[in-house]
Write a protein that holds these residues in place. Structure first.
Motif, PDB file in Angstrom:
ATOM      1  N   GLU B   6       0.853  -1.130   0.102  1.00  0.00           N
ATOM      2  CA  GLU B   6       0.035   0.087   0.010  1.00  0.00           C
ATOM      3  C   GLU B   6       0.930   1.382   0.013  1.00  0.00           C
ATOM      4  N   SER B   7       0.280   2.191  -0.598  1.00  0.00           N
ATOM      5  CA  SER B   7       1.072   3.560  -0.554  1.00  0.00           C
ATOM      6  C   SER B   7       0.095   4.757  -0.384  1.00  0.00           C
ATOM      7  N   GLY B   8       0.488   5.899  -0.211  1.00  0.00           N
ATOM      8  CA  GLY B   8      -0.715   7.045  -0.190  1.00  0.00           C
ATOM      9  C   GLY B   8      -0.808   7.687   1.128  1.00  0.00           C
ATOM     10  N   GLY B   9      -0.527   6.801   2.206  1.00  0.00           N
ATOM     11  CA  GLY B   9      -0.853   7.216   3.416  1.00  0.00           C
ATOM     12  C   GLY B   9      -0.185   8.863   3.864  1.00  0.00           C
ATOM     13  N   GLY B  10      -0.419   9.345   4.946  1.00  0.00           N
ATOM     14  CA  GLY B  10       0.036  10.625   5.462  1.00  0.00           C
ATOM     15  C   GLY B  10      -0.713  11.152   6.310  1.00  0.00           C
ATOM     16  N   VAL B  11      -0.344  12.588   6.560  1.00  0.00           N
ATOM     17  CA  VAL B  11      -0.839  13.524   7.595  1.00  0.00           C
ATOM     18  C   VAL B  11      -1.888  14.395   6.623  1.00  0.00           C
ATOM     19  N   VAL B  12      -3.162  14.601   7.035  1.00  0.00           N
ATOM     20  CA  VAL B  12      -3.990  15.609   6.334  1.00  0.00           C
ATOM     21  C   VAL B  12      -4.885  16.242   7.407  1.00  0.00           C
ATOM     22  N   GLN B  13      -5.481  17.196   7.133  1.00  0.00           N
ATOM     23  CA  GLN B  13      -6.230  17.987   7.914  1.00  0.00           C
ATOM     24  C   GLN B  13      -7.923  17.520   7.579  1.00  0.00           C
ATOM     25  N   PRO B  14      -8.679  17.618   8.550  1.00  0.00           N
ATOM     26  CA  PRO B  14     -10.170  17.222   8.405  1.00  0.00           C
ATOM     27  C   PRO B  14     -10.673  18.081   7.272  1.00  0.00           C
ATOM     28  N   GLY B  15     -11.584  17.300   6.773  1.00  0.00           N
ATOM     29  CA  GLY B  15     -12.197  17.670   5.320  1.00  0.00           C
ATOM     30  C   GLY B  15     -11.484  17.656   3.915  1.00  0.00           C
ATOM     31  N   THR B  16     -10.180  17.193   4.220  1.00  0.00           N
ATOM     32  CA  THR B  16      -9.519  17.166   3.081  1.00  0.00           C
ATOM     33  C   THR B  16      -9.623  15.811   2.465  1.00  0.00           C
ATOM     34  N   SER B  17      -8.630  15.346   1.178  1.00  0.00           N
ATOM     35  CA  SER B  17      -8.808  14.111   0.798  1.00  0.00           C
ATOM     36  C   SER B  17      -7.602  13.481   0.651  1.00  0.00           C
ATOM     37  N   LEU B  18      -7.433  12.213   0.346  1.00  0.00           N
ATOM     38  CA  LEU B  18      -6.161  11.418   0.213  1.00  0.00           C
ATOM     39  C   LEU B  18      -6.609  10.006  -0.900  1.00  0.00           C
ATOM     40  N   ARG B  19      -5.697   9.577  -1.425  1.00  0.00           N
ATOM     41  CA  ARG B  19      -6.109   8.461  -2.426  1.00  0.00           C
ATOM     42  C   ARG B  19      -4.970   7.583  -1.819  1.00  0.00           C
ATOM     43  N   LEU B  20      -5.331   6.406  -1.655  1.00  0.00           N
ATOM     44  CA  LEU B  20      -4.466   5.202  -1.329  1.00  0.00           C
ATOM     45  C   LEU B  20      -4.346   4.446  -2.585  1.00  0.00           C
ATOM     46  N   SER B  21      -3.292   3.628  -2.684  1.00  0.00           N
ATOM     47  CA  SER B  21      -3.134   2.566  -3.811  1.00  0.00           C
ATOM     48  C   SER B  21      -2.476   1.222  -3.206  1.00  0.00           C
ATOM     49  N   TRP B 109     -16.998 -17.622  -0.133  1.00  0.00           N
ATOM     50  CA  TRP B 109     -16.790 -17.290   1.033  1.00  0.00           C
ATOM     51  C   TRP B 109     -15.714 -16.085   0.786  1.00  0.00           C
ATOM     52  N   ASP B 110     -15.865 -15.251   1.691  1.00  0.00           N
ATOM     53  CA  ASP B 110     -14.733 -14.146   1.760  1.00  0.00           C
ATOM     54  C   ASP B 110     -13.450 -14.723   2.586  1.00  0.00           C
ATOM     55  N   ALA B 111     -12.274 -14.546   2.206  1.00  0.00           N
ATOM     56  CA  ALA B 111     -11.208 -15.236   2.863  1.00  0.00           C
ATOM     57  C   ALA B 111      -9.809 -14.517   2.447  1.00  0.00           C
ATOM     58  N   LEU B 112      -9.715 -13.399   3.360  1.00  0.00           N
ATOM     59  CA  LEU B 112      -8.742 -12.385   2.989  1.00  0.00           C
ATOM     60  C   LEU B 112      -7.060 -13.240   3.323  1.00  0.00           C
ATOM     61  N   ASP B 113      -6.648 -13.626   2.369  1.00  0.00           N
ATOM     62  CA  ASP B 113      -5.495 -14.415   2.520  1.00  0.00           C
ATOM     63  C   ASP B 113      -4.106 -13.874   2.392  1.00  0.00           C
ATOM     64  N   VAL B 114      -4.020 -12.623   1.650  1.00  0.00           N
ATOM     65  CA  VAL B 114      -2.960 -11.915   1.160  1.00  0.00           C
ATOM     66  C   VAL B 114      -3.172 -10.426   1.823  1.00  0.00           C
ATOM     67  N   TRP B 115      -2.360  -9.890   2.616  1.00  0.00           N
ATOM     68  CA  TRP B 115      -2.512  -8.692   3.003  1.00  0.00           C
ATOM     69  C   TRP B 115      -1.140  -7.756   2.858  1.00  0.00           C
ATOM     70  N   GLY B 116      -1.538  -6.541   2.754  1.00  0.00           N
ATOM     71  CA  GLY B 116      -0.222  -5.616   2.544  1.00  0.00           C
ATOM     72  C   GLY B 116       0.361  -5.260   3.938  1.00  0.00           C
ATOM     73  N   GLN B 117       1.327  -4.459   3.874  1.00  0.00           N
ATOM     74  CA  GLN B 117       1.970  -4.096   5.398  1.00  0.00           C
ATOM     75  C   GLN B 117       1.165  -3.056   6.064  1.00  0.00           C
ATOM     76  N   GLY B 118       0.308  -2.352   5.181  1.00  0.00           N
ATOM     77  CA  GLY B 118      -0.438  -1.182   5.863  1.00  0.00           C
ATOM     78  C   GLY B 118       0.122   0.052   5.581  1.00  0.00           C
ATOM     79  N   THR B 119      -0.819   1.279   5.344  1.00  0.00           N
ATOM     80  CA  THR B 119      -0.252   2.656   5.195  1.00  0.00           C
ATOM     81  C   THR B 119      -0.947   3.502   6.231  1.00  0.00           C
ATOM     82  N   MET B 120      -0.346   4.315   6.975  1.00  0.00           N
ATOM     83  CA  MET B 120      -0.882   4.994   8.016  1.00  0.00           C
ATOM     84  C   MET B 120      -1.706   6.483   7.628  1.00  0.00           C
TER      85      MET B 120
END
Lengths: 107, 125
Positions: B6-21, B109-120
């Motif tokens: 995953e990418s695209g995380g960050g620090v933003v202000q309330p009311g704004t936008s962000l796009r994760l990939s 059935w849902d089975a989430l078998d591969v996960w990313g490391q996460g983006t904050m």
């Protein structure tokens, strides 16, 4: 939304113990339930899907059972690497919902 | 080795936008249903959204419906999460996860078998 309630919230156990935790759905969800293990700072890991099907590569000491509203995850002969938080996730209806987790700690 | 990043995380202000990939190695994302799951600091897991392999069927958690949009870019084989009107309580680690779409006798059935490391994602004024 279907609410998932896990119990207990935490438990203490020793290596070699058998531990059992439960997940209760607020409505019947057939066998549409998965169990996930999460260690601190790590992504969750799939253990069980369809309530009782063991995911490939997961040790056989993990087992799941249940149908309808009540589900159980059992860990037989607890190993040091099993100390973690466990979550259930229902996939019967939208929105999907997780339980709040059961933390397995070392006694 | 199948891997999601995953990418695209960050620090933003309330009311704004962000796009994760979310991009994959070892698999073609567009062949699978995909999910976004988030975890607020010190809290449990929260399912956010999913997108079926046909790209048309999308579902959302009540807490994000109308503000977040899940989508695919098939040309880049990426999964995206457009997050608009961000709120303080959207602060979390966001994970993408693959769903292998296990089925038996016509039932899936849902089975989430591969996960990313996460983006904050941190939403703060």
């Amino acid at each position: 939304a279907t609410q998932m309630t896990q119990s207990p919230s935490s438990l203490s156990a020793s290596v070699g113990d058998t531990v059992t935790m439960t997940c209760r759905a607020s409505q019947g969800i057939s066998n549409d339930l998965g169990w996930y293990q999460q260690k601190p700072g790590k992504a969750p890991k799939l253990l069980i899907y369809a309530a009782s099907s063991l995911q490939s590569g997961v040790p056989s000491r993990f087992s799941g059972s249940g149908s309808g509203t009540d589900f159980t995850l059992t860990i037989s002969s607890l190993q040091p690497e099993d100390f973690a938080t466990y979550y259930c996730l229902q996939d019967y209806t939208y929105p999907r919902t997780f339980g709040q987790g059961t933390k397995v700690e070392i006694k | 080795q199948v891997q999601l990043v995953e990418s695209g995380g960050g620090v933003v202000q309330p009311g704004t936008s962000l796009r994760l990939s979310c991009v994959a190695s070892g698999i073609t994302l567009s062949h699978y249903p995909m999910h976004w799951v988030r975890q607020a600091p010190g809290k449990g897991l929260e399912w956010v959204a999913n997108l079926y392999s046909d790209g048309g069927n999308k579902q959302y958690a009540d807490s994000v419906r109308g503000r977040f949009t899940i989508s695919r870019d098939t040309s880049k084989d990426t999964l995206n999460l457009q997050m608009d009107s961000l709120r303080d309580d959207d602060t979390a680690v966001y994970y993408c996860a693959r769903d292998p779409d296990y089925k038996s006798g016509g039932h899936y059935w849902d089975a989430l078998d591969v996960w990313g490391q996460g983006t904050m994602v941190t939403v703060s004024s």
